[in-house]
Write an enzyme that holds these catalytic residues in place. Sequence first.
Site, short mmCIF file in Angstrom:
data_model
loop_
_atom_site.label_atom_id
_atom_site.label_comp_id
_atom_site.label_asym_id
_atom_site.label_seq_id
_atom_site.Cartn_x
_atom_site.Cartn_y
_atom_site.Cartn_z
CG HIS A 18 36.59 52.52 39.33
ND1 HIS A 18 35.71 53.36 38.68
CD2 HIS A 18 37.27 51.88 38.36
CE1 HIS A 18 35.86 53.23 37.37
NE2 HIS A 18 36.81 52.34 37.15
NE ARG A 22 45.47 48.33 33.45
CZ ARG A 22 44.49 49.01 32.86
NH1 ARG A 22 43.33 48.43 32.58
NH2 ARG A 22 44.66 50.27 32.55
CG ASN A 52 38.94 46.70 32.10
OD1 ASN A 52 39.07 46.64 33.32
ND2 ASN A 52 39.40 47.72 31.39
CG HIS A 140 32.91 53.52 30.95
ND1 HIS A 140 34.22 53.70 31.28
CD2 HIS A 140 32.66 54.43 29.98
CE1 HIS A 140 34.75 54.66 30.54
NE2 HIS A 140 33.81 55.12 29.73
CG HIS A 194 34.43 56.81 35.24
ND1 HIS A 194 33.37 56.71 34.39
CD2 HIS A 194 35.21 55.73 34.98
CE1 HIS A 194 33.49 55.61 33.67
NE2 HIS A 194 34.60 55.00 34.01
CG ASP A 267 38.89 54.64 36.25
OD1 ASP A 267 39.27 53.46 36.11
OD2 ASP A 267 38.31 55.28 35.36
O1 DOR Z 1 40.51 55.82 31.19
C1 DOR Z 1 40.07 54.69 31.40
N1 DOR Z 1 40.89 53.61 31.44
N2 DOR Z 1 38.75 54.51 31.60
C2 DOR Z 1 38.20 53.29 31.77
O2 DOR Z 1 37.02 53.20 31.95
C3 DOR Z 1 39.03 52.06 31.72
C4 DOR Z 1 40.43 52.34 31.87
C5 DOR Z 1 41.39 51.25 31.57
O3 DOR Z 1 41.08 50.09 31.87
O4 DOR Z 1 42.48 51.52 31.06
ZN ZN Z 2 37.77 52.10 35.33
ZN ZN Z 3 35.23 53.16 33.02
#
Ligand code: DOR
Ligand code: ZN
Ligand code: ZN
Length: 427
Positions: A18, A22, A52, A140, A194, A267
């Site tokens: 996870h 970016r 994402n 999520h 998470h 994460d």
């Molecule tokens: O705190 C978070 N930031 N939770 C997520 O699920 C995504 C992430 C992000 O991409 O910044």
């Molecule tokens: Zn995440």
């Molecule tokens: Zn998430």
Amino acid sequence: ETIDAGGRYLLPGGIDPHVHFRTPGLTHKEDWAHGSRAAAAGGVTTVIDMPNTQPPLIEPELAAEKASTVSGDSLVDFRFHMGVTVDSVENLRRLQPRQATSVKVFMTGHHTAPNIIRDPVVLDRIFQVAAERGIRLVLHAEDDSVFSLLDETQAPPTGYDAYESAHPRTGGIVASSRVIELVRKHGTAAHILHVSSSEESDLLKAAAKAGLPVTYEVTAHHLSFSAPDTQRLGARIRLRPAIRCEKDKGRLWDAVMEGSVASLGSDHAPHTVEEKLLAVADAPPGLPGVQELIIALYTGMRRRYPGMSTDEAMRHVARLTAEGPADLFGLGGRKGRIAVGLDADFTLFDPDVTWIMAAKHTYAKVGWSAYEGWTFTGRPDVTVRRGETIWDGRDPEQPRFGTASGIWLDAEPAVPGGFTAQRETSA
Ligand code: DOR
Ligand code: ZN
Ligand code: ZN
């Protein structure tokens, strides 16, 4: 090359399932050169990256392009989670095992997750198509209903009790219950990311016990921080899902140690200092963490279970950060266990060293860590990926990295009998 292991433990190379590295589009927050160095310095040799980005990874065919863009920068091996939007559900029919280990569904959202699936009809369809294709979903699953209530724009809690009452204790109970219902209906394999509250953890444990293909992840930060830390660290630990109470943290540790948690994740979702300095309401949630994953887990274990032997602690670390994610995401053939041979992935972990983490130790591009000032126990001294040394930190004054040549891994079945059975269906 011969390495003197001198009293260090041989751990299988960590797999962090996870991370948000970016790329493309958000490389001011993180990129593969920095993210993968942070990984190597933390004993991690394989990562699974989240979709994402801008644009998000929702076209299966773009996975190969992304892999060739990032592999020259990556010190570690990698795979991807594919994204899905309300308009891209049919893409899942073409998705091939090589392109993704799994499909990420954001049931709730925030700045960096623009593709939120709120429509129950679309969600049902995703679970149905995923089940037909044998695709594992990673979710999520945080409750929208508590979203605003959890918001840090509220008056900052002045103490533990204030935090407890200001923060409703449902977390992702509603969303997780929806997931469980959809799994019951379609038989989809679902992995909830998470998990932050004791209630969710209990709910998911019960579902798994009832025989449903439901698993879940806990992050190192939900095991490391709790409500009282929010006053000191503010936006640095502004996260989704939010940091919770000491009680939740304790129950998550119980779940981790008893074997209910399938894998640990970092994460790793960095935002720049400037972004984090925005008014709290605008500060984006997320923190860097791939480098700290194994170290924070081990340090936490030592503090929490002082009677536990080093051998036993190491076995837990290997299970949670290597074997668990390798089994879950079909990396078992070459990853997750110590393989003897020229293509071995491992880290030599010094279990006794204590050191204080400072910003200068961090390799994430954003250059900060929520763990600054922590006294850590243990540190990966040397990390080897497919037989190549990618991190050598034995001389703390002059740490060295190897050369970037991470590869996009071939797929093994994510779900036995499912996904790979479809391997031949389209070219
Ligand atoms: O705190 C978070 N930031 N939770 C997520 O699920 C995504 C992430 C992000 O991409 O910044
Ligand atoms: Zn995440
Ligand atoms: Zn998430």
